[in-house]
Enzyme design. Sequence first.
Site, PDB file in Angstrom:
ATOM      1  N   CYS A  83      -3.865 -10.398  22.247  1.00 31.43           N
ATOM      2  CA  CYS A  83      -3.361 -11.741  22.597  1.00 31.43           C
ATOM      3  C   CYS A  83      -2.344 -12.214  21.556  1.00 31.43           C
ATOM      4  O   CYS A  83      -1.288 -11.623  21.424  1.00 31.43           O
ATOM      5  CB  CYS A  83      -4.521 -12.711  22.777  1.00 31.43           C
ATOM      6  SG  CYS A  83      -4.033 -14.210  23.654  1.00 31.43           S
ATOM      7  N   HIS A 195      -7.525 -10.028  27.077  1.00 23.74           N
ATOM      8  CA  HIS A 195      -8.648  -9.913  26.144  1.00 23.74           C
ATOM      9  C   HIS A 195      -9.608  -8.815  26.612  1.00 23.74           C
ATOM     10  O   HIS A 195     -10.430  -9.060  27.490  1.00 23.74           O
ATOM     11  CB  HIS A 195      -9.401 -11.251  26.057  1.00 23.74           C
ATOM     12  CG  HIS A 195      -8.632 -12.287  25.323  1.00 23.74           C
ATOM     13  ND1 HIS A 195      -8.717 -12.470  23.970  1.00 23.74           N
ATOM     14  CD2 HIS A 195      -7.723 -13.184  25.758  1.00 23.74           C
ATOM     15  CE1 HIS A 195      -7.913 -13.439  23.588  1.00 23.74           C
ATOM     16  NE2 HIS A 195      -7.290 -13.892  24.656  1.00 23.74           N
ATOM     17  N   GLU A 197     -12.114  -7.753  25.168  1.00 25.01           N
ATOM     18  CA  GLU A 197     -13.489  -8.155  24.803  1.00 25.01           C
ATOM     19  C   GLU A 197     -14.072  -9.166  25.780  1.00 25.01           C
ATOM     20  O   GLU A 197     -15.261  -9.476  25.709  1.00 25.01           O
ATOM     21  CB  GLU A 197     -13.503  -8.691  23.366  1.00 25.01           C
ATOM     22  CG  GLU A 197     -12.995 -10.120  23.165  1.00 25.01           C
ATOM     23  CD  GLU A 197     -11.470 -10.264  23.154  1.00 25.01           C
ATOM     24  OE1 GLU A 197     -10.770  -9.308  23.516  1.00 25.01           O
ATOM     25  OE2 GLU A 197     -10.982 -11.357  22.797  1.00 25.01           O
TER      26      GLU A 197
END
Lengths: 213, 258
Positions: A83, A195, A197
């Site tokens: 990001c 993202h 994650e």
Amino acid sequence: MTRPTVTIIDYGLGNIKSVQQAFEHIGAQVNLSSCPEEIKSAQYLVLPGVGAFKQGMSALIQLELIPAIKEYAQSGKPLMGICLGMQMLLDKSFEHGEHEGLGLISGTVKAIDRHSPNGELIRKIPHIGWNAISPASKWQKSILAPIEQGSFFYFVHSFRAEVANTEHLLATCEYEGLTIPAAIKHNNVIGLQFHPEKSAVDGLAILNTFINQ
Amino acid sequence: MRNIRIIARLDIKSPNLVKGIQLEGLRKLGDPNDFARQYYLQGIDEIIYEDIVASLYERNSILELISKTSDDIFVPITVGGGLRTIEDVTAALRAGADKVSINTAALKSPQLISDVANKFGSQCMVLAIQAKRIDNGWEAYHDNGREKTGIDVIAWAKQGQELGAGEILLTSVDKEGTKKGFDIELIKAVSEAVSIPVIAHGGMGCLDDCSDAVIDGGADSIALSNLLHYEKVTVDEIREHCNNKNIPVRSKSLRGAS
């Protein structure tokens, strides 16, 4: 076999805990660090980040981390920016002024236009949500290899990372008619606008490939 | 194209997941983490935890919950309820939340919206608005729809955007928990007034309510509780319904969910 150790740069911005939890979930050891020596000698290095470009770079400058990150990148070991961390890999950003980046991948960061070419308001900003990514180049030779084309990832951003050399563009997504760089890559340095994650199993699969290269 | 997000909203009265009608009359349903995990496996796009008691005494227990949930659920998690200061927000994010939703404290001190947006980014700052119909529009409420403010919802939504909110979580106090459908006019009025994403919440009773909120109301996301908690619908059924109505949504990963 020893577990891979991922060093996540902790410079006070964004939610590094979720990045840590995701890497731990796939079996990596995680070291959160703001120490130049640890960063230089990392096995795998991750530059996370949520927030504003200027604050992000200022924090890296204040902590005197920039030479260490550059030295690590030159070593050829894997570096991932996520990001804002991806955007900071580029030369500069036009987010609220003009700010210098790390310059590890040539390009600039620009605002996503809310308007169509004829001035109509067509896009909501931030670009928040799940979006499908498509290959721009060399997908199969990158950490995206295990991912089906068209898989969905979670994005949240208002600016886009435009690489100068199209060969460095790995994947894109479409947002209301605009093509947005989703992943960029130059040698051992990779940037993800989404993202991983926060992108469920496909995101974890990318992280898994990252720590197994 | 813009993909509509399907969000599970879980109201927490520590340590339980609860569900009320029009934000009152609570029923205990179980361990919130088990429910969140179930929705993650079904392919939910995001999770919202709302601490509906939000007493200082219970603050640590919701932080523990966030921490536990974010350990093995890898989709965005928003936390709301009783966050009053930058310190509260910092603690929620440190525990593993990705965003915070703020209602009461923002109404009392709108500057908090800017403070959160400046420190953590707009994407982190979700403005929660509890809207109740009045003669000529909607009035903003807080404390689970109990306290009125005299503030016009549309004006407040616009101000929130100006101050740096990245999203609006829009709850209809009238419809919440009734399963009678979203307040479409409310969603439409707010979506047209702001250019940030609007999450429609409160009243979903069937799949058509969801598509109506998107097609007629212009919602960017749908938040639902009852239908998921009582297993009236699955995330897959919502997706399939959206596909049938030509509403773009995330496709499930071929990799499965876990």
